[in-house]
Design a protein around this motif. Structure first.
Motif, PDB file in Angstrom:
ATOM      1  N   ASP A  77      22.973  45.152  59.456  1.00  0.00           N
ATOM      2  CA  ASP A  77      23.960  46.186  59.139  1.00  0.00           C
ATOM      3  C   ASP A  77      23.334  47.570  59.006  1.00  0.00           C
ATOM      4  OD1 ASP A  77      26.074  44.454  59.225  1.00  0.00           O
ATOM      5  OD2 ASP A  77      26.236  44.171  57.060  1.00  0.00           O
TER       6      ASP A  77
ATOM      7  N   GLY B 165      31.586  44.771  63.684  1.00  0.00           N
ATOM      8  CA  GLY B 165      32.364  44.425  62.502  1.00  0.00           C
ATOM      9  C   GLY B 165      33.297  45.547  62.081  1.00  0.00           C
ATOM     10  N   ASP B 166      32.852  46.815  62.240  1.00  0.00           N
ATOM     11  CA  ASP B 166      33.713  47.952  61.903  1.00  0.00           C
ATOM     12  C   ASP B 166      34.929  47.991  62.827  1.00  0.00           C
ATOM     13  OD1 ASP B 166      32.105  49.094  59.814  1.00  0.00           O
ATOM     14  OD2 ASP B 166      30.718  49.756  61.362  1.00  0.00           O
ATOM     15  N   TYR B 167      34.717  47.701  64.089  1.00  0.00           N
ATOM     16  CA  TYR B 167      35.829  47.669  65.043  1.00  0.00           C
ATOM     17  C   TYR B 167      36.817  46.559  64.682  1.00  0.00           C
ATOM     18  CZ  TYR B 167      38.317  46.433  69.330  1.00  0.00           C
ATOM     19  OH  TYR B 167      39.286  46.107  70.248  1.00  0.00           O
ATOM     20  N   LEU B 168      36.303  45.379  64.368  1.00  0.00           N
ATOM     21  CA  LEU B 168      37.179  44.257  64.032  1.00  0.00           C
ATOM     22  C   LEU B 168      37.947  44.530  62.741  1.00  0.00           C
ATOM     23  CD1 LEU B 168      34.782  41.298  64.939  1.00  0.00           C
ATOM     24  CD2 LEU B 168      36.732  42.165  66.271  1.00  0.00           C
ATOM     25  N   GLU B 169      37.303  45.193  61.763  1.00  0.00           N
ATOM     26  CA  GLU B 169      38.001  45.544  60.526  1.00  0.00           C
ATOM     27  C   GLU B 169      39.112  46.551  60.807  1.00  0.00           C
ATOM     28  OE1 GLU B 169      35.392  46.816  57.432  1.00  0.00           O
ATOM     29  OE2 GLU B 169      35.033  44.758  56.761  1.00  0.00           O
ATOM     30  N   ALA B 170      38.832  47.519  61.686  1.00  0.00           N
ATOM     31  CA  ALA B 170      39.867  48.491  62.051  1.00  0.00           C
ATOM     32  C   ALA B 170      41.065  47.797  62.696  1.00  0.00           C
ATOM     33  CB  ALA B 170      39.286  49.544  62.987  1.00  0.00           C
ATOM     34  N   CYS B 171      40.790  46.787  63.509  1.00  0.00           N
ATOM     35  CA  CYS B 171      41.881  46.014  64.113  1.00  0.00           C
ATOM     36  C   CYS B 171      42.715  45.312  63.047  1.00  0.00           C
ATOM     37  CB  CYS B 171      41.321  44.996  65.101  1.00  0.00           C
ATOM     38  SG  CYS B 171      40.592  45.724  66.595  1.00  0.00           S
ATOM     39  N   ASN B 172      42.110  45.064  61.885  1.00  0.00           N
ATOM     40  CA  ASN B 172      42.818  44.463  60.750  1.00  0.00           C
ATOM     41  C   ASN B 172      43.296  45.525  59.757  1.00  0.00           C
ATOM     42  OD1 ASN B 172      42.610  41.726  61.537  1.00  0.00           O
ATOM     43  ND2 ASN B 172      40.473  41.676  60.838  1.00  0.00           N
ATOM     44  N   GLN B 173      43.364  46.792  60.237  1.00  0.00           N
ATOM     45  CA  GLN B 173      43.905  47.909  59.468  1.00  0.00           C
ATOM     46  C   GLN B 173      43.029  48.326  58.278  1.00  0.00           C
ATOM     47  OE1 GLN B 173      47.014  49.520  60.704  1.00  0.00           O
ATOM     48  NE2 GLN B 173      45.945  48.347  62.299  1.00  0.00           N
ATOM     49  N   ILE B 174      41.713  48.169  58.423  1.00  0.00           N
ATOM     50  CA  ILE B 174      40.771  48.609  57.391  1.00  0.00           C
ATOM     51  C   ILE B 174      39.917  49.729  57.979  1.00  0.00           C
ATOM     52  CG2 ILE B 174      38.850  47.958  55.884  1.00  0.00           C
ATOM     53  CD1 ILE B 174      39.916  45.093  55.961  1.00  0.00           C
TER      54      ILE B 174
ATOM     55  N   PRO C  91      36.783  52.078  58.266  1.00  0.00           N
ATOM     56  CA  PRO C  91      35.378  52.009  57.830  1.00  0.00           C
ATOM     57  C   PRO C  91      35.043  53.124  56.840  1.00  0.00           C
ATOM     58  CG  PRO C  91      35.548  51.781  60.212  1.00  0.00           C
ATOM     59  CD  PRO C  91      36.903  52.175  59.729  1.00  0.00           C
TER      60      PRO C  91
END
Length: 386
Positions: free
Chosen positions: A217, A363-372, A374
């Motif tokens: 990370d 992981g940041d991209y996947l979190e953004a896809c889940n509306q989070i 970074p």
């Protein structure tokens, strides 16, 4: 180049090189000697520079030298490297500590302008101040990453020391610092006031346990750095074989070498400093320091030069709606690494335009896809709006 501040590598080390294997690093490095002077720097990509200054460190070593590190490093074999390395010798203590800062600033600035990465071996970590001031004439805002158990913010009203240099970097003109990231801090070594100040300044802080649980990370943090400093006090005492760094907790040898490699492989890192060295290290400690240098250079060898305009044209673009924002991500088809775009207001200083893409991970991209959103994107955006 004006390299008058440098003294040559010792004759004893030059004698050692004559008995090394012909493929060892020491037999293939360009060395500043009293006989032949400063070596030709044509095509050199990494230059080692020692700085014998520790008068503002908690542990003063009157006879500070780097012969034992060099001896260990010279004995190692290079990887499948295509880069050339020079050892420019040492900066001796100036009449005042500020004189040493100036000498370091001058040499680092000259090397960086020639696209040569200074690999600094130093005493007190306040030398980072000289390393940082070298960027004053480069017309860019810079990101500083510090691998350390402490933030070293200190009181900017007090004289600079190895525990207060970051405060001086923040308040002293010219203001070149865009972001400061502390990697591996240990809470019990830092006051709550300093922890809260880091948050108010939108600086990044990563606890030791957080880093060691998933060290990859930190790769995007290193990828966004311009200069990196390493306090050897960030290592656990057993990895160094004793010395005056006696903390039982810290990075082990494998972890610190991984971080050094991430710093080396970053296309943006243009200087790397290793500080708080003590001449009394046992052979184990000197060999670990030598291997840290080795892994940094290994990283430099495998840079992909993805900061170029032509490389960015090949990036794959992803747009992710999150609340009222549309986050724009980019992925390199060559390395598989990720970036996120930071929006700028119209009044932003032109020095900041090099920071339009912020390194991140998948992981940041996947979190953004889940509306989070970074956290680092949010901090960078806030700093650009101030």
């Amino acid at each position: 180049m004006d390299l008058d501040f440098l003294s040559p590598v010792s004759e004893d080390l030059l004698d050692e090189i004559t008995i090394l294997d012909k493929q060892a690093i020491g037999a293939n490095i360009r060395i500043h000697s009293s006989g032949s002077g400063v070596p030709d720097l044509e095509d050199v990509q990494v230059a080692i520079v020692g700085v014998k200054e520790n008068r503002r460190s908690a542990q003063v070593d009157e006879f500070l030298h780097f012969d034992n590190i060099r001896s260990s490093f010279y004995s190692l074999f290079p990887g499948n490297w295509h880069i050339k390395i020079a050892d420019l010798g040492d900066i001796e203590k100036g009449a005042d500590v500020e004189d040493t800062y100036f000498a370091l600033q001058s040499i680092v600035s000259q090397l960086v302008k020639k696209d040569i990465i200074p690999l600094i071996l130093g005493g007190g970590q306040d030398l980072i101040y000289g390393q940082y001031r070298a960027y004053d004439t480069l017309d860019q805002m810079v990101n500083l990453v510090n691998i350390d158990s402490k933030f070293d913010l200190g009181d900017a009203d007090n004289p600079i020391s190895n525990r207060s240099y970051v405060g001086k970097i923040v308040v002293n003109k010219p203001y070149n610092l865009f972001n400061y990231s502390s990697v591996g801090y240990q809470t019990y070594f830092n006051s709550q006031n300093e922890i809260e100040l880091m948050e108010r300044l939108f600086f990044d802080a990563y606890r030791l346990g957080e880093v060691t649980s998933n060290i990859y990370d930190i790769e995007p943090i290193m990828r966004d750095a311009n200069l990196v400093g390493l306090d050897l006090g960030a290592l656990d005492g057993s990895s160094l074989g004793g010395g005056y760094h006696v903390s039982p907790n810290g990075f082990n040898g494998k972890e610190i070498c991984a971080l050094a490699r991430y710093a080396g492989i970053s296309d943006k890192v243009s200087s790397f400093g290793l500080y708080e060295y003590f001449s009394g290290y046992q052979p184990l400690g000197n060999m670990l320091v030598a291997q840290i240098l080795w892994y940094f250079i290994e990283g430099v060898n495998y840079r992909t030069n993805e900061n170029t305009i032509s490389a960015k044209k090949e990036f794959i673009k992803y747009q992710v709606p999150v609340d009222d924002e549309v986050l724009v991500f980019f992925k390199s088809p060559v390395s598989g690494r990720w970036w996120i775009e930071i929006p700028f207001s119209g009044s932003v200083n032109t020095k900041l335009k090099r920071h339009t893409l912020l390194p991140c991970n998948e992981g940041d991209y996947l979190e953004a896809c889940n509306q989070i959103i970074p956290e680092r994107w949010y901090k960078a955006k806030r700093k650009n709006e101030i």
